[in-house]
Design a protein around this motif. Structure first.
Motif, PDB file in Angstrom:
ATOM      1  N   PRO A 289       0.820  -1.221   0.000  1.00  0.00           N
ATOM      2  CA  PRO A 289       0.000   0.000   0.000  1.00  0.00           C
ATOM      3  C   PRO A 289       0.858   1.278   0.000  1.00  0.00           C
ATOM      4  CG  PRO A 289      -0.643  -1.489   1.786  1.00  0.00           C
ATOM      5  CD  PRO A 289       0.617  -2.028   1.199  1.00  0.00           C
ATOM      6  N   VAL A 290       0.351   2.292  -0.676  1.00  0.00           N
ATOM      7  CA  VAL A 290       1.021   3.591  -0.673  1.00  0.00           C
ATOM      8  C   VAL A 290       0.921   4.157   0.749  1.00  0.00           C
ATOM      9  CG1 VAL A 290       0.899   5.964  -1.569  1.00  0.00           C
ATOM     10  CG2 VAL A 290       0.489   4.020  -3.099  1.00  0.00           C
TER      11      VAL A 290
ATOM     12  N   GLU B   3      -7.596  -0.074  -2.720  1.00  0.00           N
ATOM     13  CA  GLU B   3      -6.433  -0.924  -3.016  1.00  0.00           C
ATOM     14  C   GLU B   3      -5.130  -0.130  -3.031  1.00  0.00           C
ATOM     15  OE1 GLU B   3      -7.328  -3.345  -6.450  1.00  0.00           O
ATOM     16  OE2 GLU B   3      -9.020  -4.301  -5.424  1.00  0.00           O
ATOM     17  N   ARG B   4      -5.199   1.190  -3.326  1.00  0.00           N
ATOM     18  CA  ARG B   4      -3.987   2.013  -3.371  1.00  0.00           C
ATOM     19  C   ARG B   4      -3.336   2.153  -1.985  1.00  0.00           C
ATOM     20  NH1 ARG B   4      -1.359   6.370  -6.028  1.00  0.00           N
ATOM     21  NH2 ARG B   4      -0.775   8.041  -4.626  1.00  0.00           N
ATOM     22  N   THR B   5      -4.150   2.518  -1.001  1.00  0.00           N
ATOM     23  CA  THR B   5      -3.596   2.807   0.335  1.00  0.00           C
ATOM     24  C   THR B   5      -3.791   1.658   1.320  1.00  0.00           C
ATOM     25  OG1 THR B   5      -5.694   3.802   0.980  1.00  0.00           O
ATOM     26  CG2 THR B   5      -3.998   5.301   0.118  1.00  0.00           C
ATOM     27  N   GLY B   6      -4.620   0.673   0.958  1.00  0.00           N
ATOM     28  CA  GLY B   6      -4.913  -0.421   1.883  1.00  0.00           C
ATOM     29  C   GLY B   6      -5.786   0.034   3.043  1.00  0.00           C
ATOM     30  N   ILE B   7      -6.523   1.129   2.840  1.00  0.00           N
ATOM     31  CA  ILE B   7      -7.392   1.637   3.913  1.00  0.00           C
ATOM     32  C   ILE B   7      -8.802   1.088   3.719  1.00  0.00           C
ATOM     33  CG2 ILE B   7      -8.481   3.700   4.917  1.00  0.00           C
ATOM     34  CD1 ILE B   7      -6.022   5.291   4.143  1.00  0.00           C
TER      35      ILE B   7
ATOM     36  N   LEU C 263      -4.192  -4.478   5.227  1.00  0.00           N
ATOM     37  CA  LEU C 263      -5.028  -3.417   5.819  1.00  0.00           C
ATOM     38  C   LEU C 263      -4.099  -2.459   6.550  1.00  0.00           C
ATOM     39  CD1 LEU C 263      -7.917  -2.312   6.524  1.00  0.00           C
ATOM     40  CD2 LEU C 263      -7.681  -3.530   8.686  1.00  0.00           C
ATOM     41  N   SER C 264      -3.997  -1.234   6.034  1.00  0.00           N
ATOM     42  CA  SER C 264      -3.119  -0.271   6.723  1.00  0.00           C
ATOM     43  C   SER C 264      -3.872   0.379   7.882  1.00  0.00           C
ATOM     44  CB  SER C 264      -2.560   0.760   5.752  1.00  0.00           C
ATOM     45  OG  SER C 264      -3.538   1.199   4.864  1.00  0.00           O
TER      46      SER C 264
ATOM     47  N   GLU D 185      -7.805   6.169  13.573  1.00  0.00           N
ATOM     48  CA  GLU D 185      -7.549   4.896  12.910  1.00  0.00           C
ATOM     49  C   GLU D 185      -7.667   3.716  13.865  1.00  0.00           C
ATOM     50  OE1 GLU D 185      -5.516   7.366  13.457  1.00  0.00           O
ATOM     51  OE2 GLU D 185      -3.461   6.741  13.852  1.00  0.00           O
ATOM     52  N   LEU D 186      -8.334   2.672  13.379  1.00  0.00           N
ATOM     53  CA  LEU D 186      -8.376   1.415  14.111  1.00  0.00           C
ATOM     54  C   LEU D 186      -7.549   0.395  13.325  1.00  0.00           C
ATOM     55  CD1 LEU D 186     -12.064   1.203  15.388  1.00  0.00           C
ATOM     56  CD2 LEU D 186     -10.042   2.078  16.558  1.00  0.00           C
TER      57      LEU D 186
END
Ligand SMILES: [Zn+2]
Ligand SMILES: [Zn+2]
Length: 328
Positions: A28-29, A195-199, A235-236, A266-267
């Motif tokens: 992930p970015v 999909e880019r950041t994995g968020i 998962l970021s 963030e969790l």
């Protein structure tokens, strides 16, 4: 023999190269969550606030936070930019563009393509008004498409044929966002996986606050669905629609415009993977975990009403007894 060895070595080198490029591609970015969110104020009138805070997570991902003074819901709104299109997740709790210049701010953040603003898709985590009150601000803008908020509209737009099963995809151009049905808090709820950041953009399904459970069975199935989906993906962070806890895990009073010492937004994956079991154990009223609270507001209201009626019956019975004693 030598030749064979060298061809084996080169084959290994090629596959190692391919493997590292695939791994690099799926990594992930990274982005920054080094930010202090606007915490509102105990006296909002005496402390004027910027209505909207913009945080750049990375070059193509923005997190916007509505000030708790503008509305106690203090929603988080997310802007994801691709090369052909941008996606806005939720439009927050405030309709009036003068009080909350959301569409203006988003339009300024959108890059140009072919001398025009990048087209924008406006979608919602779910239909609750605090996640879509800003929709009318986008109605008259060119190249903006707003996803309907009712269940039939959501299903039809994303092409779900077997709701709540299946995953839909939004192609932003070089950036795919997966849409995962997550009913339970509300029948129309979806989570978005970038999909880019994995968020995972988790709306009111998972957030550092009260997880309001409308349908416990559907909620648990949704949690299992998301956990299963993320088994093969990084998962970021999981980023939700609100922060309702302070850093020690205590909930702010409902309706509060002041959030001192807020819990981080963030969790982590562990919070998500613990959710199905937490929902299975749920007593139907209230359960507190370090990073969220499970609660069923309807059950709690009914329980309070039952207790109130019981107390009333007891008081009336006591009074009548007292009066009878006095008379005799
Ligand atoms: Zn909601
Ligand atoms: Zn909400």
């Amino acid at each position: 023999m030598r030749k064979q060895a060298s061809s084996v070595t080169s084959a290994m080198a090629v596959s190692a190269f391919l493997l590292t490029s695939i791994m690099a591609w799926s990594e992930p970015v990274p982005g920054s969550l080094d930010v202090h969110w606007n915490e509102g104020a105990s006296d909002c009138k005496a402390t004027p606030q910027e209505p909207l805070q913009v945080h750049k997570y990375e070059a193509q991902t923005f997190i916007l936070r509505q000030s708790p003074c503008a509305d106690f819901e203090a929603n988080f709104i997310y802007l994801l930019i691709g090369s052909d299109k941008a996606l806005l997740i939720d439009t927050g709790a405030v309709a009036d563009p003068k009080a909350m210049p959301l569409a203006k701010t988003i339009s300024e953040l959108l890059p140009d393509k072919d001398h025009e603003k990048l087209p924008l898709l406006v979608a919602h985590s779910h239909r609750h008004l605090d996640h879509r009150a800003g929709d009318p601000q986008f109605a008259s803008l060119p190249s903006v498409q707003v996803v309907p908020f009712d269940l039939d509209g959501v299903r039809a737009f994303f092409g779900f044929v077997n709701w709540p099963n299946g995953i839909a995809h939004i192609d932003l151009g070089g950036r795919t966002v997966d849409v995962i049905p997550t009913p339970g808090h509300n029948p129309t709820h979806v989570a978005f996986y970038d999909e880019r950041t994995g968020i995972l953009f988790s709306g009111d399904f998972l957030l550092p606050g009260r997880l309001l459970i409308e349908d416990a069975k559907a909620y648990r199935e949704s949690a299992l669905r998301v956990v299963d989906f993320l088994k093969t993906r990084p998962l970021s962070h999981s980023l939700g629609g609100h922060i309702e806890l302070d850093a020690t895990g205590h909930a702010y009073r409902f309706g509060s415009h002041y959030h001192p010492n807020e819990h981080r937004l963030e969790l982590a994956k562990a919070d998500l993977t613990a959710l199905p079991a937490a929902l299975e154990r749920f007593n139907g009223f209230y359960a507190r975990y370090p990073n969220y609270i499970l609660t069923n507001p309807i059950h709690n209201l009914v329980a309070i009403a039952v207790i109130a009626v019981a107390v009333l019956i007891f008081v009336v019975w006591g009074l009548r007894r007292l009066l009878r004693r006095r008379r005799s």
